[in-house]
Scaffold this motif. Structure first.
Motif, PDB file in Angstrom:
ATOM      1  N   ALA A 113       0.838  -1.204   0.000  1.00  0.00           N
ATOM      2  CA  ALA A 113       0.000   0.000   0.000  1.00  0.00           C
ATOM      3  C   ALA A 113       0.874   1.255   0.000  1.00  0.00           C
ATOM      4  CB  ALA A 113      -0.945  -0.011   1.199  1.00  0.00           C
ATOM      5  N   ASP A 114       1.945   1.236   0.783  1.00  0.00           N
ATOM      6  CA  ASP A 114       2.863   2.369   0.835  1.00  0.00           C
ATOM      7  C   ASP A 114       3.507   2.615  -0.525  1.00  0.00           C
ATOM      8  OD1 ASP A 114       4.569   4.368   2.284  1.00  0.00           O
ATOM      9  OD2 ASP A 114       6.151   2.963   1.654  1.00  0.00           O
ATOM     10  N   ARG A 115       3.990   1.564  -1.184  1.00  0.00           N
ATOM     11  CA  ARG A 115       4.667   1.706  -2.481  1.00  0.00           C
ATOM     12  C   ARG A 115       3.714   2.217  -3.556  1.00  0.00           C
ATOM     13  NH1 ARG A 115       7.467  -0.103   1.060  1.00  0.00           N
ATOM     14  NH2 ARG A 115       9.466  -1.146   0.836  1.00  0.00           N
ATOM     15  N   LEU A 116       2.428   1.933  -3.384  1.00  0.00           N
ATOM     16  CA  LEU A 116       1.430   2.333  -4.373  1.00  0.00           C
ATOM     17  C   LEU A 116       0.653   3.585  -3.976  1.00  0.00           C
ATOM     18  CD1 LEU A 116       0.085  -1.242  -5.126  1.00  0.00           C
ATOM     19  CD2 LEU A 116       1.376   0.216  -6.707  1.00  0.00           C
ATOM     20  N   ASP A 117       1.004   4.175  -2.832  1.00  0.00           N
ATOM     21  CA  ASP A 117       0.283   5.339  -2.304  1.00  0.00           C
ATOM     22  C   ASP A 117      -1.208   5.053  -2.116  1.00  0.00           C
ATOM     23  OD1 ASP A 117       2.533   7.033  -2.137  1.00  0.00           O
ATOM     24  OD2 ASP A 117       2.356   7.522  -4.269  1.00  0.00           O
ATOM     25  N   VAL A 118      -1.512   3.852  -1.645  1.00  0.00           N
ATOM     26  CA  VAL A 118      -2.892   3.450  -1.373  1.00  0.00           C
ATOM     27  C   VAL A 118      -3.160   3.616   0.117  1.00  0.00           C
ATOM     28  CG1 VAL A 118      -4.494   1.489  -1.354  1.00  0.00           C
ATOM     29  CG2 VAL A 118      -2.958   1.830  -3.303  1.00  0.00           C
ATOM     30  N   ASP A 119      -4.209   4.343   0.446  1.00  0.00           N
ATOM     31  CA  ASP A 119      -4.598   4.567   1.836  1.00  0.00           C
ATOM     32  C   ASP A 119      -5.589   3.479   2.253  1.00  0.00           C
ATOM     33  OD1 ASP A 119      -5.319   5.499   4.339  1.00  0.00           O
ATOM     34  OD2 ASP A 119      -6.229   7.353   3.596  1.00  0.00           O
ATOM     35  N   LEU A 120      -5.169   2.622   3.164  1.00  0.00           N
ATOM     36  CA  LEU A 120      -6.034   1.529   3.630  1.00  0.00           C
ATOM     37  C   LEU A 120      -6.893   1.923   4.833  1.00  0.00           C
ATOM     38  CD1 LEU A 120      -3.514  -1.453   3.390  1.00  0.00           C
ATOM     39  CD2 LEU A 120      -5.293  -0.796   1.757  1.00  0.00           C
ATOM     40  N   THR A 121      -6.799   3.174   5.253  1.00  0.00           N
ATOM     41  CA  THR A 121      -7.504   3.630   6.454  1.00  0.00           C
ATOM     42  C   THR A 121      -9.004   3.369   6.378  1.00  0.00           C
ATOM     43  OG1 THR A 121      -5.860   5.372   6.723  1.00  0.00           O
ATOM     44  CG2 THR A 121      -7.889   5.590   7.987  1.00  0.00           C
ATOM     45  N   HIS A 122      -9.602   3.654   5.248  1.00  0.00           N
ATOM     46  CA  HIS A 122     -11.058   3.506   5.098  1.00  0.00           C
ATOM     47  C   HIS A 122     -11.384   2.447   4.045  1.00  0.00           C
ATOM     48  CE1 HIS A 122     -11.621   6.887   7.720  1.00  0.00           C
ATOM     49  NE2 HIS A 122     -10.827   7.617   6.966  1.00  0.00           N
TER      50      HIS A 122
END
Length: 87
Positions: free
Chosen positions: A23-32
């Motif tokens: 997620a970090d490498r792809l700039d994906v926010d898993l928060t929601h």
């Protein structure tokens, strides 16, 4: 899965690390990931980690993540490609 309970916990911990790093490498926010409701997001996150835990590509994934500060897309073998897409 072998190794008893401790092997399972190690696999889940490794899987959570891979999910978070991807997620970090792809700039994906898993928060929601499951919506705005915290409980739904926790359930969705658990599902993503469990899906990763069932994958047989952990070593390849770890090498990919270690070798790249950023990625444009999750690898084809990623069981969570549907979640791991750039905004």
């Amino acid at each position: 899965m072998t190794g008893g309970p401790m092997g399972i916990f190690k696999n889940l911990s490794e899987s959570a690390g891979l999910v978070n790093d991807m997620a970090d490498r792809l700039d994906v926010d898993l928060t929601h990931i499951g919506g705005l409701d915290a409980e739904s997001s926790a359930i969705a996150y658990r599902s993503v980690v469990m899906s990763c835990a069932a994958c047989k590509q952990h070593e390849n994934c770890r090498h990919l993540l270690d070798d790249n500060a950023k990625l444009n897309d999750a690898p084809g073998y990623c069981r969570n490609r549907h979640v791991m897409h750039r905004p």
